[in-house]
Each structure stands twice: as structure tokens, then as C-alpha cells.
Design a protein around this motif. Structure first.
Motif, PDB file in Angstrom:
ATOM      1  N   ASP A 210       0.837  -1.210   0.000  1.00 41.92           N
ATOM      2  CA  ASP A 210       0.000   0.000   0.000  1.00 41.92           C
ATOM      3  C   ASP A 210       0.868   1.255   0.000  1.00 41.92           C
ATOM      4  OD1 ASP A 210      -2.332  -1.499   0.066  1.00 41.92           O
ATOM      5  OD2 ASP A 210      -2.474  -1.432   2.259  1.00 41.92           O
ATOM      6  N   GLU A 213       2.427   1.861  -3.355  1.00 40.42           N
ATOM      7  CA  GLU A 213       1.428   2.374  -4.301  1.00 40.42           C
ATOM      8  C   GLU A 213       1.106   3.831  -4.031  1.00 40.42           C
ATOM      9  OE1 GLU A 213      -1.850  -0.220  -5.881  1.00 40.42           O
ATOM     10  OE2 GLU A 213      -1.379  -1.380  -4.075  1.00 40.42           O
ATOM     11  N   TYR A 218       5.227   1.982  -8.267  1.00 45.69           N
ATOM     12  CA  TYR A 218       4.468   0.798  -8.679  1.00 45.69           C
ATOM     13  C   TYR A 218       5.356  -0.406  -8.979  1.00 45.69           C
ATOM     14  CZ  TYR A 218       0.594   4.057  -8.963  1.00 45.69           C
ATOM     15  OH  TYR A 218      -0.363   4.987  -8.652  1.00 45.69           O
ATOM     16  N   ALA A 221       6.012  -1.979  -5.760  1.00 45.29           N
ATOM     17  CA  ALA A 221       4.755  -2.547  -5.291  1.00 45.29           C
ATOM     18  C   ALA A 221       4.487  -3.888  -5.969  1.00 45.29           C
ATOM     19  CB  ALA A 221       3.597  -1.587  -5.562  1.00 45.29           C
ATOM     20  N   ARG A 222       4.684  -3.936  -7.279  1.00 43.07           N
ATOM     21  CA  ARG A 222       4.464  -5.177  -8.024  1.00 43.07           C
ATOM     22  C   ARG A 222       5.428  -6.267  -7.578  1.00 43.07           C
ATOM     23  NH1 ARG A 222       5.133  -4.104 -14.039  1.00 43.07           N
ATOM     24  NH2 ARG A 222       4.519  -6.297 -14.186  1.00 43.07           N
ATOM     25  N   LEU A 253      -3.318  -4.714  -9.780  1.00 39.89           N
ATOM     26  CA  LEU A 253      -2.183  -3.806  -9.837  1.00 39.89           C
ATOM     27  C   LEU A 253      -1.559  -3.806 -11.230  1.00 39.89           C
ATOM     28  CD1 LEU A 253      -0.242  -1.876  -8.441  1.00 39.89           C
ATOM     29  CD2 LEU A 253       1.041  -3.857  -7.597  1.00 39.89           C
ATOM     30  N   THR A 257      -1.525  -0.481 -13.918  1.00 40.04           N
ATOM     31  CA  THR A 257      -0.257   0.054 -14.424  1.00 40.04           C
ATOM     32  C   THR A 257      -0.057  -0.293 -15.897  1.00 40.04           C
ATOM     33  OG1 THR A 257       0.874  -1.929 -13.565  1.00 40.04           O
ATOM     34  CG2 THR A 257       0.872   0.038 -12.177  1.00 40.04           C
TER      35      THR A 257
END
Length: 301
Positions: A210, A213, A218, A221-222, A253, A257
Motif C-alpha cells: 500500500d 502504491e 508501482y 509494489a508489483r 495492480l 499500471t
């Protein structure tokens, strides 16, 4: 196989129990035996939710109430309920005032190291956070953390929950690096105290996603989410709802993106596994189908 699983769980051999349960999950799907699969998933959840004795014992010691303190306990619980009601109705100034009285009573009658006093300081920090007074929230969160660390231990889940609130506060005021650092501490501590596969540990790792993000990071995050989903799969199996929910988030996600092919492939995996594991279409399946349809629309298919 079922007897071996029971003996392993009761005999304190979680690694063997996990290995056998994951094998049983595959057997249940291949038969197929939906009832056995459901039982297996319940056993996997139970196995990964075991709480070490020291965690229960330390909290029990910190929540002891003497016979002549029962009325005080009832008063504190009633006052805390009033604070919660005020917060729900967005009466934040009133919530702060009510919680200040709760903390004062708890400190005076139970002492600073009683869990109810620690929780009252935590909740006062939360009330200040809702009011938008970050410095005051920070101060009371740190007060609660310091005493909880001393009384329960730095790696106790209750202590770490307060750390998580502090991390959320820092993230909300834009102190992203500090928030990330707290998330790292919480995750490593939960791995140590509860284990890598415990739901609390997984939830803490998802909080880190979180944070990535919210800061627009990103790629990290991924990467973090992919690693988390692999961990969940290793501890719960590929057909467990925890694993499927993680994959759904991973697909979402990817889609957000613009990695549509990756999102499409992940949604297809989820839909296939749901078809194999569940007798009827559920909300997870409907969500996956809906999102997959949206991806096809964006691709012009």
C-alpha cells in the motif's frame, strides 16, 4: 494421510503438517472432493494461525483485573465505547476529550503498565490522528509503544499493531520513508514472533505494498506483491482463498499500471483455480470475470 496430519499438528511438527496438507489439497482437487478441500483449507488456516504461548501469557499478565477493580473495568469499557461512537459520528473533538478522560482514569486506577492504560493511550493517539493533530497523535502512539514494548515485548503483535498505526500516521502526513521503515520493522518482527505464514504477517507485508502504491512506486509494489503471493501459496496452497485474493490484487495492480497481458494471464489463472476448487460461482470469481472482461474491452477483443 489425515492421521499423519493430525499427529503432526498435535505433536508440534508444523513443517510436516504443512507438507501433508498441501499434498492433501492437490488430492482433493484431483478427485475432486470439495468437502475435503474445504476441510484442508480450514486446517491450513488453523495451522498458520497458531499463537506462541509467550504472546498469550504476556498479554494475560498485563490485563489482570483484581476483584475490587471490576467496576473500574466496566467504566473504562463504557467510556471507550463512547469514544468509538463519537469517532464513528465524526465528532473528533468530543472523541479526544472523552478519550483523555478514559486515559486519565486508567492511569490513576490501573497504573501506566496495565494493558487497558496502554490501549487508552493508543486510542487517544488515534482520536488525535482523526482530528488532524499529527504531533499529538505521534506523541501518544509513541507513549503506548514504549510501555507496550516494556510490558509485552517489542515483537508482541499488540505492540506492533501500535507501530502500524504510527506508520499509517507518517504515511498520511507525507513522511513516506519513515512509514516504510516502520513497515519493515513490523514485518520482520511479526515473522520472528508469529511466523512468515501468519495472516497478521501477510497483512503487514500488504501494508508495505500500500505504501509503495501511495507513493507512486508501482514497480516496487508489483515486486513486493509478487513475492507475497508466492509466500501465501507456499503456506496455504494454490487453491486457498488467501492465495486467490492475493492473485486478484496482483492482477488488479498489473491492470492499473497498463500491464494488460500480465493482468489477463493472472485473472485467467484465478478463474481456472476457482473452477477447480469451488462448486459454485462466488464473489471472487465474479470479480475476476468482470475485470477480465474489462481488459478484453480495453484490448479491443
Amino acid at each position: 494421510m489425515e492421521m499423519v496430519i493430525i499427529l503432526a499438528m498435535e505433536g508440534g511438527i508444523p513443517e510436516l503438517a504443512l507438507q501433508m496438507l498441501l499434498m492433501q489439497e492437490s488430492v482433493a482437487v484431483s478427485k475432486p472432493d470439495k468437502s475435503l478441500l474445504q476441510d484442508t483449507h480450514e486446517q491450513l488456516t488453523e495451522l498458520n494461525s497458531v499463537t506462541p504461548e509467550w504472546i498469550t501469557a504476556s498479554l494475560s499478565a498485563a490485563t489482570t483485573i483484581e476483584a475490587d477493580q471490576v467496576e473500574i473495568l466496566e467504566a473504562i469499557e463504557s467510556m471507550s465505547a463512547e469514544t468509538s461512537s463519537l469517532l464513528e459520528n465524526q465528532q473528533f473533538e468530543g472523541a479526544v476529550a472523552a478519550q483523555e478522560e478514559t486515559l486519565m482514569l486508567a492511569e490513576e486506577m490501573l497504573g501506566a503498565e496495565h494493558w487497558l492504560t496502554i490501549a487508552a493511550a493508543r486510542d487517544l493517539g488515534y482520536a488525535y490522528r482523526q482530528l488532524g493533530m499529527a504531533d499529538e497523535a505521534d506523541a501518544y502512539y509513541n507513549q503506548a509503544i514504549a510501555i507496550a514494548s516494556s510490558v509485552l515485548g517489542e515483537e508482541h503483535p499488540q505492540t506492533l499493531e501500535i507501530y502500524e498505526l504510527l506508520g499509517e500516521l507518517y504515511n498520511a502526513v507525507g513522511a513516506v520513508e519513515e512509514s516504510m521503515a516502520i513497515s519493515d520493522v513490523v514485518v520482520s518482527s511479526l515473522v520472528s514472533s508469529l511466523g512468515e505464514g501468519h495472516e497478521k504477517t501477510i497483512d503487514a507485508r500488504l501494508t508495505l505494498v500500500d505504501n509503495f502504491e501511495s507513493s507512486g512506486n508501482y514497480e516496487d509494489a508489483r515486486a513486493a506483491l509478487e513475492e507475497i503471493c508466492l509466500t501465501v501459496e507456499n503456506y496455504y496452497g494454490i487453491w486457498h482463498s488467501f492465495t486467490l485474493n492475493c492473485l486478484l490484487r496482483q492482477a488488479s495492480l498489473s491492470g492499473s499500471t497498463s500491464n494488460l497481458e500480465e493482468a489477463e494471464a493472472t485473472y485467467q489463472v484465478v478463474i481456472q483455480r476457482m473452477a477447480e476448487a469451488y462448486p459454485t460461482v462466488n464473489s471472487q470469481a465474479l470479480l475476476a470475470l468482470t475485470q477480465l472482461a474489462e481488459i478484453y474491452r480495453e484490448q479491443g477483443k
